[in-house]
Design an enzyme around this catalytic site. Structure first.
Site, PDB file in Angstrom:
ATOM      1  N   SER A  62     -21.638 -33.775 -85.114  1.00  0.00           N
ATOM      2  CA  SER A  62     -22.696 -33.352 -86.032  1.00  0.00           C
ATOM      3  C   SER A  62     -23.588 -32.266 -85.452  1.00  0.00           C
ATOM      4  CB  SER A  62     -23.558 -34.561 -86.431  1.00  0.00           C
ATOM      5  OG  SER A  62     -24.118 -35.180 -85.279  1.00  0.00           O
ATOM      6  N   ASN A 114     -21.274 -39.249 -79.467  1.00  0.00           N
ATOM      7  CA  ASN A 114     -21.058 -40.428 -80.318  1.00  0.00           C
ATOM      8  C   ASN A 114     -20.376 -41.560 -79.565  1.00  0.00           C
ATOM      9  OD1 ASN A 114     -22.194 -39.614 -82.889  1.00  0.00           O
ATOM     10  ND2 ASN A 114     -20.546 -38.110 -82.991  1.00  0.00           N
ATOM     11  N   HIS A 136     -31.018 -35.587 -84.656  1.00  0.00           N
ATOM     12  CA  HIS A 136     -30.382 -34.295 -84.884  1.00  0.00           C
ATOM     13  C   HIS A 136     -31.394 -33.153 -84.818  1.00  0.00           C
ATOM     14  CE1 HIS A 136     -27.498 -37.140 -86.703  1.00  0.00           C
ATOM     15  NE2 HIS A 136     -26.609 -36.292 -86.198  1.00  0.00           N
ATOM     16  N   GLY A 157     -20.117 -37.324 -86.708  1.00  0.00           N
ATOM     17  CA  GLY A 157     -19.668 -38.656 -86.321  1.00  0.00           C
ATOM     18  C   GLY A 157     -18.426 -38.660 -85.442  1.00  0.00           C
ATOM     19  N   ASP A 183     -34.727 -37.975 -88.502  1.00  0.00           N
ATOM     20  CA  ASP A 183     -34.069 -39.092 -87.815  1.00  0.00           C
ATOM     21  C   ASP A 183     -34.329 -39.093 -86.315  1.00  0.00           C
ATOM     22  OD1 ASP A 183     -32.482 -37.017 -86.869  1.00  0.00           O
ATOM     23  OD2 ASP A 183     -30.670 -37.648 -87.922  1.00  0.00           O
TER      24      ASP A 183
END
Length: 218
Positions: free
Chosen positions: A43, A109, A195, A80, A192
């Protein structure tokens, strides 16, 4: 024995024609050799949560164009994505695009899910080996994770990237989010808090560019 000048002339023409064909073939082969940069990431490279064109990969394309460097980019990043997913996809991408440079931005991840670091190492090594077998140069993007995953795990994860880069003689970006994740500035991140926001992506590109530029095809 009399010399057949007509025959000799025809043979000479044939040889010259063959030479021209071979030269043209060599020139076309050299010209058509791929100059593509393949970015295999998650991402952080797939513009998650950003407007189209705001991510560092697109900023890189604009930088190349501004500097009149004709090198196309294939962004094969998926939000992801793990190293196992990247490893499973890479060979098909290499076969299709025959890149000159492969940028590997994977591993975050794996760590966020607490996956085996041994498996992460194996996957990263496998991807580097596959890219080099395909005659591509490799840029490995280093990552770090927050300390709340445990001191040992955090340290071992951060150490993966320089270790693999050294073992495989690959070029390394020590930390993709330098100047972003190590700053107490909430504006650099999306809501969030994971990111990077659009404003952080020029910083990310500045972290990557010095190591990437020398790898670009001439």
């Amino acid at each position: 024995m009399p010399i057949n000048f007509k025959f000799s002339y025809q043979v000479g023409n044939v040889l010259r024609a063959l030479a021209l064909v071979m030269l043209a073939s060599f020139t076309m082969s050299a010209y058509s050799a791929s100059k593509t940069i393949l970015v295999l990431g998650d991402s952080l490279s797939a513009e998650y949560g950003l407007a189209r064109g705001e991510g560092w990969v697109n900023l890189l394309q604009k930088k190349l164009e501004a500097e009149k460097i004709s090198v196309p980019i294939v962004n094969a990043s998926i939000s992801g994505e793990t190293t196992s997913g990247g490893a499973a996809r890479l060979q098909a991408l290499l076969d299709k695009h025959q890149p000159a440079v492969v940028v590997i931005e994977l591993g975050a991840n794996d760590a966020l899910r607490g996956l085996s670091l041994a498996a992460t190492q194996q996957n990263l090594r496998g991807m580097v080996a596959a890219a080099k077998k395909a005659k591509a140069k490799v840029l490995l993007i280093g990552m770090q994770i927050p300390p709340n995953y445990g001191t040992d795990y955090t340290r071992q994860f951060a150490d993966l990237f320089p270790k693999i880069a050294k073992e495989t003689k690959s070029v390394l970006v020590p930390f993709m989010l330098k100047g972003v994740a190590d700053q107490a500035d909430p504006s650099l991140f999306q809501a969030d808090r994971i990111h990077p926001a659009a404003v952080a992506h020029p910083i990310i590109l500045n972290n990557i560019w010095p190591q990437l530029k020398p790898l670009l095809p001439k």
